[in-house]
Design an enzyme around this catalytic site. Structure first.
Site, PDB file in Angstrom:
ATOM      1  N   LYS A 102      14.815  -1.665   5.881  1.00  0.00           N
ATOM      2  CA  LYS A 102      14.365  -1.143   4.579  1.00  0.00           C
ATOM      3  C   LYS A 102      14.641   0.360   4.454  1.00  0.00           C
ATOM      4  O   LYS A 102      15.056   0.845   3.396  1.00  0.00           O
ATOM      5  CB  LYS A 102      12.870  -1.442   4.437  1.00  0.00           C
ATOM      6  N   LEU A 129       0.821  -1.222   0.000  1.00  0.00           N
ATOM      7  CA  LEU A 129       0.000   0.000   0.000  1.00  0.00           C
ATOM      8  C   LEU A 129       0.850   1.265   0.000  1.00  0.00           C
ATOM      9  O   LEU A 129       2.002   1.261   0.449  1.00  0.00           O
ATOM     10  CB  LEU A 129      -0.923  -0.040   1.223  1.00  0.00           C
ATOM     11  N   THR A 152       6.291  -0.094   2.763  1.00  0.00           N
ATOM     12  CA  THR A 152       7.276   0.571   3.625  1.00  0.00           C
ATOM     13  C   THR A 152       6.509   1.526   4.528  1.00  0.00           C
ATOM     14  O   THR A 152       5.909   2.491   4.053  1.00  0.00           O
ATOM     15  CB  THR A 152       8.303   1.348   2.768  1.00  0.00           C
ATOM     16  N   LYS A 205       8.308   9.799   1.203  1.00  0.00           N
ATOM     17  CA  LYS A 205       7.832   9.092   2.409  1.00  0.00           C
ATOM     18  C   LYS A 205       8.973   8.282   3.042  1.00  0.00           C
ATOM     19  O   LYS A 205       9.201   8.360   4.243  1.00  0.00           O
ATOM     20  CB  LYS A 205       6.673   8.152   2.017  1.00  0.00           C
TER      21      LYS A 205
HETATM   22  P1  NAD Z   1       1.249   2.131  -5.936  1.00  0.00           P
HETATM   23  O1  NAD Z   1       0.696   3.453  -5.573  1.00  0.00           O
HETATM   24  O2  NAD Z   1       1.612   1.849  -7.357  1.00  0.00           O
HETATM   25  O3  NAD Z   1       0.248   0.962  -5.462  1.00  0.00           O
HETATM   26  C1  NAD Z   1      -0.542   1.044  -4.320  1.00  0.00           C
HETATM   27  C2  NAD Z   1      -1.881   0.385  -4.609  1.00  0.00           C
HETATM   28  O4  NAD Z   1      -2.683   0.471  -3.440  1.00  0.00           O
HETATM   29  C3  NAD Z   1      -2.668   1.078  -5.732  1.00  0.00           C
HETATM   30  O5  NAD Z   1      -3.079   0.126  -6.691  1.00  0.00           O
HETATM   31  C4  NAD Z   1      -3.860   1.705  -5.008  1.00  0.00           C
HETATM   32  O6  NAD Z   1      -5.030   1.763  -5.806  1.00  0.00           O
HETATM   33  C5  NAD Z   1      -4.017   0.759  -3.834  1.00  0.00           C
HETATM   34  N1  NAD Z   1      -4.758   1.354  -2.733  1.00  0.00           N
HETATM   35  C6  NAD Z   1      -4.731   2.627  -2.267  1.00  0.00           C
HETATM   36  N2  NAD Z   1      -5.574   2.770  -1.231  1.00  0.00           N
HETATM   37  C7  NAD Z   1      -6.124   1.541  -1.015  1.00  0.00           C
HETATM   38  C8  NAD Z   1      -7.067   1.041  -0.067  1.00  0.00           C
HETATM   39  N3  NAD Z   1      -7.609   1.832   0.876  1.00  0.00           N
HETATM   40  N4  NAD Z   1      -7.417  -0.263  -0.154  1.00  0.00           N
HETATM   41  C9  NAD Z   1      -6.879  -1.075  -1.099  1.00  0.00           C
HETATM   42  N5  NAD Z   1      -5.992  -0.649  -2.025  1.00  0.00           N
HETATM   43  C10 NAD Z   1      -5.621   0.638  -1.969  1.00  0.00           C
HETATM   44  O7  NAD Z   1       2.512   1.927  -4.984  1.00  0.00           O
HETATM   45  P2  NAD Z   1       3.741   0.915  -5.201  1.00  0.00           P
HETATM   46  O8  NAD Z   1       4.823   1.612  -5.959  1.00  0.00           O
HETATM   47  O9  NAD Z   1       3.222  -0.389  -5.678  1.00  0.00           O
HETATM   48  O10 NAD Z   1       4.271   0.802  -3.690  1.00  0.00           O
HETATM   49  C11 NAD Z   1       3.567   0.047  -2.715  1.00  0.00           C
HETATM   50  C12 NAD Z   1       4.435  -0.059  -1.474  1.00  0.00           C
HETATM   51  O11 NAD Z   1       5.667  -0.722  -1.799  1.00  0.00           O
HETATM   52  C13 NAD Z   1       4.842   1.304  -0.886  1.00  0.00           C
HETATM   53  O12 NAD Z   1       4.876   1.223   0.508  1.00  0.00           O
HETATM   54  C14 NAD Z   1       6.224   1.530  -1.460  1.00  0.00           C
HETATM   55  O13 NAD Z   1       6.994   2.398  -0.630  1.00  0.00           O
HETATM   56  C15 NAD Z   1       6.765   0.123  -1.491  1.00  0.00           C
HETATM   57  N6  NAD Z   1       7.791  -0.123  -2.508  1.00  0.00           N
HETATM   58  C16 NAD Z   1       7.665   0.330  -3.784  1.00  0.00           C
HETATM   59  C17 NAD Z   1       8.682   0.063  -4.723  1.00  0.00           C
HETATM   60  C18 NAD Z   1       8.586   0.544  -6.158  1.00  0.00           C
HETATM   61  O14 NAD Z   1       9.618   0.488  -6.867  1.00  0.00           O
HETATM   62  N7  NAD Z   1       7.444   0.981  -6.659  1.00  0.00           N
HETATM   63  C19 NAD Z   1       9.794  -0.689  -4.352  1.00  0.00           C
HETATM   64  C20 NAD Z   1       9.872  -1.181  -3.042  1.00  0.00           C
HETATM   65  C21 NAD Z   1       8.871  -0.891  -2.124  1.00  0.00           C
END
Ligand code: NAD
Length: 298
Positions: A169, A64, A94, A238
């Site tokens: 992390k 999320l 994270t 963040k």
């Molecule tokens: P993202 O914004 O692409 O995906 C988040 C998803 O959560 C979206 O599909 C959104 O619609 C959904 N969402 C939002 N509110 C919601 C709710 N109330 N109920 C259900 N679903 C909901 O983000 P991301 O890039 O996939 O990152 C997700 C997590 O992973 C974050 O914490 C980020 O810091 C971490 N992360 C991301 C990466 C990266 O390269 N993108 C790498 C490592 C870690």
């Protein structure tokens, strides 16, 4: 295994895909229809809330975008805490150690185990199954799921205390955030003096300045000016903010962290949280009055 998966964005989507390919049955939920549709096509069962997911699976994962959403999905109204079948909640997001500990304490009152499981390695790593998977939580539950988590990449057991994997992390992402801003400053300086940015990146990658920014982000998203690496500026901001808070909370030195944070704050203000984080180079280009990767005038 029946696995619940909430949050199917840039990271959640390919991770969920890999779980289905590995033979697991997925019960999914996201607030966006376009996020769930591709997984429904390959057999995932779509339900209508986090609690619904937790009614149908003992193991529920979440990926999320913010601390507030993680808390709401875990322990808020309609959250997994209200599910009838859930036994463990694996948070792949994270969130920092305090939010992880807060969620763990609230879930523990309902006999639900929280497992922190932040990941690193980007969207490419999520697709290929080459992420660094950092796990902290009670050993017995971690043992039950570590083979499932290995579908995402290399699993590291960080400790049993809630939040330990989050601290790990944040340390990692601080380094990644620093490499991106430092490489941007170095390359912009070179371009302003007349160096070719492609040659600079080749030299850096053959030399001692090589980082994940120089060998991944610059060749893939900055030099071609696509700025589409797959990680939002708001998410990097963040992570760096959480890292500074973590260091301050521990009275650990954080002068570099704080300087790096300023650069991500400026990028977020100027380009918006939805921009790809690689646009940080544009923020630095603006101040220098040059463009990295632009066609060289002959
Ligand atoms: P993202 O914004 O692409 O995906 C988040 C998803 O959560 C979206 O599909 C959104 O619609 C959904 N969402 C939002 N509110 C919601 C709710 N109330 N109920 C259900 N679903 C909901 O983000 P991301 O890039 O996939 O990152 C997700 C997590 O992973 C974050 O914490 C980020 O810091 C971490 N992360 C991301 C990466 C990266 O390269 N993108 C790498 C490592 C870690």
């Amino acid at each position: 295994m029946d696995i619940g998966f909430i949050g199917l964005g840039n990271m959640g989507q390919p991770m969920a895909h890999r779980l289905i390919e590995a033979g697991h049955k997925l019960i999914i939920y996201d607030t966006r229809n376009d996020a769930v549709a591709p997984l429904v096509t390959i057999g995932a069962q779509l339900v209508s809330s986090p609690a619904d997911v937790a009614d149908r699976a003992e193991t529920v994962m979440a990926s999320l975008p913010s601390l507030q959403v993680s808390e709401k999905v875990a322990i808020g109204e309609g959250g997994v805490i209200h599910g009838k079948r859930i036994k463990r909640f694996i948070d792949l997001s994270t969130t920092g150690s305090s939010v992880a500990a807060k969620i763990a304490a609230a879930l523990a009152k309902k006999n639900i185990v929280q497992i922190d499981c932040p990941v690193s390695g980007g969207v490419g790593g999520a697709r290929k199954g080459t992420l660094a998977v950092m796990v902290s939580g009670p050993r017995a539950d971690v043992d039950l799921v570590k083979d499932v988590l290995a579908v995402f990449g290399k699993v590291f057991l960080i400790g049993e205390k809630p939040g330990m994997a989050q601290t790990m992390k944040l340390a990692n992402n601080f380094l990644s955030a620093t490499a991106m801003v430092a490489t941007s400053e170095a390359v912009v300086m070179g371009v302003k003096s007349g160096l070719d940015p492609k040659v600079m990146i080749d030299v850096i990658n053959a030399g001692s300045g090589r980082t994940t920014a120089s060998d991944g982000k610059f060749p893939q998203a900055v030099l071609p000016r696509t700025f589409n690496y797959g990680f939002a500026t708001a998410l990097m901001l963040k992570d760096v903010r959480l890292c500074v808070e973590e260091a301050r909370g521990l009275s650990a030195p954080n002068s570099v962290m704080s300087a790096v944070l300023d650069q991500w704050e400026a990028t977020n203000t100027e380009f918006g949280g939805d921009s790809d984080f690689t646009v940080i180079v544009k923020m630095i280009e603006r101040r220098a009055g040059v463009t990295v990767g632009a066609e060289k005038k002959s």
